[in-house]
Design an enzyme around this catalytic site. Structure first.
Site, PDB file in Angstrom:
ATOM      1  N   GLU A  47       0.859  -1.192   0.000  1.00  0.00           N
ATOM      2  CA  GLU A  47       0.000   0.000   0.000  1.00  0.00           C
ATOM      3  C   GLU A  47       0.892   1.239   0.000  1.00  0.00           C
ATOM      4  O   GLU A  47       1.970   1.230   0.620  1.00  0.00           O
ATOM      5  CB  GLU A  47      -0.855  -0.027   1.283  1.00  0.00           C
ATOM      6  CG  GLU A  47      -1.614   1.242   1.595  1.00  0.00           C
ATOM      7  CD  GLU A  47      -2.250   1.231   2.993  1.00  0.00           C
ATOM      8  OE1 GLU A  47      -1.670   0.612   3.922  1.00  0.00           O
ATOM      9  OE2 GLU A  47      -3.335   1.829   3.128  1.00  0.00           O
ATOM     10  N   ASN A 107      -6.965   6.277  -1.631  1.00  0.00           N
ATOM     11  CA  ASN A 107      -5.863   5.359  -1.352  1.00  0.00           C
ATOM     12  C   ASN A 107      -6.060   4.204  -2.330  1.00  0.00           C
ATOM     13  O   ASN A 107      -6.977   3.392  -2.150  1.00  0.00           O
ATOM     14  CB  ASN A 107      -5.959   4.885   0.111  1.00  0.00           C
ATOM     15  CG  ASN A 107      -4.777   4.045   0.521  1.00  0.00           C
ATOM     16  OD1 ASN A 107      -4.069   3.496  -0.323  1.00  0.00           O
ATOM     17  ND2 ASN A 107      -4.553   3.922   1.827  1.00  0.00           N
ATOM     18  N   LYS A 124      -9.438   2.135  -1.865  1.00  0.00           N
ATOM     19  CA  LYS A 124      -9.647   1.592  -0.523  1.00  0.00           C
ATOM     20  C   LYS A 124     -10.996   2.041   0.061  1.00  0.00           C
ATOM     21  O   LYS A 124     -11.272   3.236   0.189  1.00  0.00           O
ATOM     22  CB  LYS A 124      -8.516   2.049   0.392  1.00  0.00           C
ATOM     23  CG  LYS A 124      -8.519   1.453   1.792  1.00  0.00           C
ATOM     24  CD  LYS A 124      -7.256   1.893   2.531  1.00  0.00           C
ATOM     25  CE  LYS A 124      -7.107   1.286   3.897  1.00  0.00           C
ATOM     26  NZ  LYS A 124      -5.833   1.725   4.556  1.00  0.00           N
ATOM     27  N   GLU A 143      -6.135   8.726   7.813  1.00  0.00           N
ATOM     28  CA  GLU A 143      -6.639   8.326   6.490  1.00  0.00           C
ATOM     29  C   GLU A 143      -8.013   8.920   6.215  1.00  0.00           C
ATOM     30  O   GLU A 143      -8.311   9.253   5.058  1.00  0.00           O
ATOM     31  CB  GLU A 143      -6.672   6.800   6.375  1.00  0.00           C
ATOM     32  CG  GLU A 143      -5.281   6.176   6.336  1.00  0.00           C
ATOM     33  CD  GLU A 143      -5.305   4.739   5.899  1.00  0.00           C
ATOM     34  OE1 GLU A 143      -4.851   3.879   6.667  1.00  0.00           O
ATOM     35  OE2 GLU A 143      -5.772   4.457   4.784  1.00  0.00           O
ATOM     36  N   CYS A 169      -4.958  -3.048   2.871  1.00  0.00           N
ATOM     37  CA  CYS A 169      -4.695  -2.906   4.290  1.00  0.00           C
ATOM     38  C   CYS A 169      -5.866  -3.157   5.230  1.00  0.00           C
ATOM     39  O   CYS A 169      -6.232  -4.288   5.453  1.00  0.00           O
ATOM     40  CB  CYS A 169      -4.058  -1.525   4.555  1.00  0.00           C
ATOM     41  SG  CYS A 169      -3.172  -1.528   6.090  1.00  0.00           S
ATOM     42  N   ASN A 194       0.249  -1.022   5.362  1.00  0.00           N
ATOM     43  CA  ASN A 194       1.175  -0.282   6.231  1.00  0.00           C
ATOM     44  C   ASN A 194       0.539  -0.335   7.608  1.00  0.00           C
ATOM     45  O   ASN A 194      -0.402   0.452   7.871  1.00  0.00           O
ATOM     46  CB  ASN A 194       1.297   1.192   5.826  1.00  0.00           C
ATOM     47  CG  ASN A 194       1.990   1.441   4.504  1.00  0.00           C
ATOM     48  OD1 ASN A 194       2.682   2.427   4.360  1.00  0.00           O
ATOM     49  ND2 ASN A 194       1.811   0.587   3.504  1.00  0.00           N
TER      50      ASN A 194
HETATM   51  N1  ING Z   1      -3.307   0.416   8.688  1.00  0.00           N
HETATM   52  C1  ING Z   1      -3.789  -0.315   9.784  1.00  0.00           C
HETATM   53  C2  ING Z   1      -4.450  -1.623   9.385  1.00  0.00           C
HETATM   54  O1  ING Z   1      -5.643  -1.767   9.292  1.00  0.00           O
HETATM   55  C3  ING Z   1      -5.144  -0.375  11.801  1.00  0.00           C
HETATM   56  C4  ING Z   1      -4.656   0.485  10.680  1.00  0.00           C
HETATM   57  C5  ING Z   1      -4.286  -1.218  12.475  1.00  0.00           C
HETATM   58  C6  ING Z   1      -6.445  -0.338  12.136  1.00  0.00           C
HETATM   59  C7  ING Z   1      -4.766  -2.027  13.500  1.00  0.00           C
HETATM   60  C8  ING Z   1      -6.956  -1.141  13.173  1.00  0.00           C
HETATM   61  C9  ING Z   1      -6.104  -1.986  13.864  1.00  0.00           C
HETATM   62  O2  ING Z   1      -3.678  -2.561   9.250  1.00  0.00           O
HETATM   63  C10 ING Z   1      -3.927   0.813   7.542  1.00  0.00           C
HETATM   64  N2  ING Z   1      -3.190   1.544   6.680  1.00  0.00           N
HETATM   65  O3  ING Z   1      -5.102   0.523   7.306  1.00  0.00           O
END
Ligand code: ING
Length: 309
Positions: A47, A107, A124, A143, A169, A194
């Site tokens: 991503e 995204n 996304k 985001e 992601c 990411n």
């Molecule tokens: N990053 C993370 C993901 O979903 C996240 C944000 C992490 C949300 C952990 C909830 C829990 O892997 C992106 N870029 O979506």
């Protein structure tokens, strides 16, 4: 009968805020060369592969925000990648921040066929995080501030001898993502991510929990829709902010068949037989024989929870 695609997962290590797109593109070209040396058919990049994960930075000046976006694709930074991939007859998927000519910001991920043509685009849908500065968080995840939710749905494309789809992601955490593509017969889903190693809102949640949820959701999505899933990280420490690695390739039985070992630029490779998806689609997950849509109405009519009396 076997329809084997040799997939290269091109995991990328950290991209610092000051790293230029040209420097990043050279790293992507090096990973492409490694994939060529291993006779890969398709290379999957992360991503937002061209820049640091900029949604961690609170910005108020739209000029600063838009410096992280691409106005056309391919463009000066990525044309060498498209050209070399076409010369190698290797397909690509990679993510980037898209600024459309009519001023929308997504995204985005593109699917490029062996001739270097963009045959698929995904934007996304599930945007995590928040849109205003949140002082409660150990770090920001903006985001919802910088992107609009995707407006293309979850399409699939017939290419490279199979039915391929993409997500990005956070999408991997939502079962609807896989099922909408599963209902279109998807055989291989690629995604980049990411993912911060720690939870900005839960200080005791570290990388092990993050990696557990990461694998859990990918393995479930693959198994429950009898599809291959290829998930590729941008990882390492970006300006002091750690991102998990754990790039993996999951087979239609939900088993991990390849996994990265480092938090740097690394190519993972697996031969993915698209015909390995058929048994599951024709037996346990033969959707037309087993699903009972008359009982699923809440899934599309409700956004949030409605508690019982
Ligand atoms: N990053 C993370 C993901 O979903 C996240 C944000 C992490 C949300 C952990 C909830 C829990 O892997 C992106 N870029 O979506």
């Amino acid at each position: 009968m076997a329809r084997i695609l040799r997939i290269g997962g091109a995991q990328m290590g950290a991209i610092q805020k000051t790293d230029s797109r040209q420097v990043v593109a050279r790293r992507m070209l090096d990973l492409l060369d490694r994939a060529k040396a291993q006779n890969c058919d398709l290379v999957v990049y992360p991503e937002l592969a061209l820049t640091t994960f900029f949604p961690r930075w609170y910005m108020t000046d739209q000029v600063d925000v838009d410096s992280w976006f691409e106005r056309e694709m391919p463009n000066a930074a990525t044309r060498p990648l498209f050209e070399r991939a076409a010369r190698y007859a290797i397909g690509l998927t990679f993510g980037y921040a898209e600024l459309t000519s009519d001023g929308h910001r997504f995204n985005t991920s593109v699917l490029v066929d062996r001739d270097g043509r963009i045959v698929g685009k995904y934007r996304k849908v599930h945007l995590p995080g928040h849109s205003e500065y949140d002082p409660q968080r150990a770090f920001q995840h903006l985001e919802k501030r910088y992107f609009e939710p995707g407006d293309l749905g979850f399409p699939v494309w017939r290419t490279m001898g199979g039915i391929l789809g993409m997500c990005i992601c956070n999408d991997r955490r939502w079962p609807e993502t896989y099922r909408v593509m599963g209902l279109q017969g998807v055989e291989l889903i690629t995604l980049g991510y990411n993912t911060p190693s720690t939870n900005a809102q839960k200080s005791d949640e570290g990388p092990q929990t993050r990696l557990f949820h990461h694998r859990l959701t990918l393995q479930a999505g693959a198994y429950q829709n009898s599809t291959w899933v290829v998930a590729v990280a941008k990882c390492g420490i970006e300006d002091g902010h750690p991102l998990i690695a754990g790039s993996i390739i999951v087979n239609p039985d939900g088993e991990i068949v390849a996994e990265s070992q480092t938090e740097d630029d690394e190519l993972i490779v697996a031969d993915c037989d698209l015909d390995a998806t058929v048994f599951g689609k024709e037996t346990i997950f033969d959707f037309k024989r087993h699903r009972r849509v008359e009982h699923y109405e809440r899934i599309t009519s409700q956004t949030g929870v409605i508690l019982p009396e």
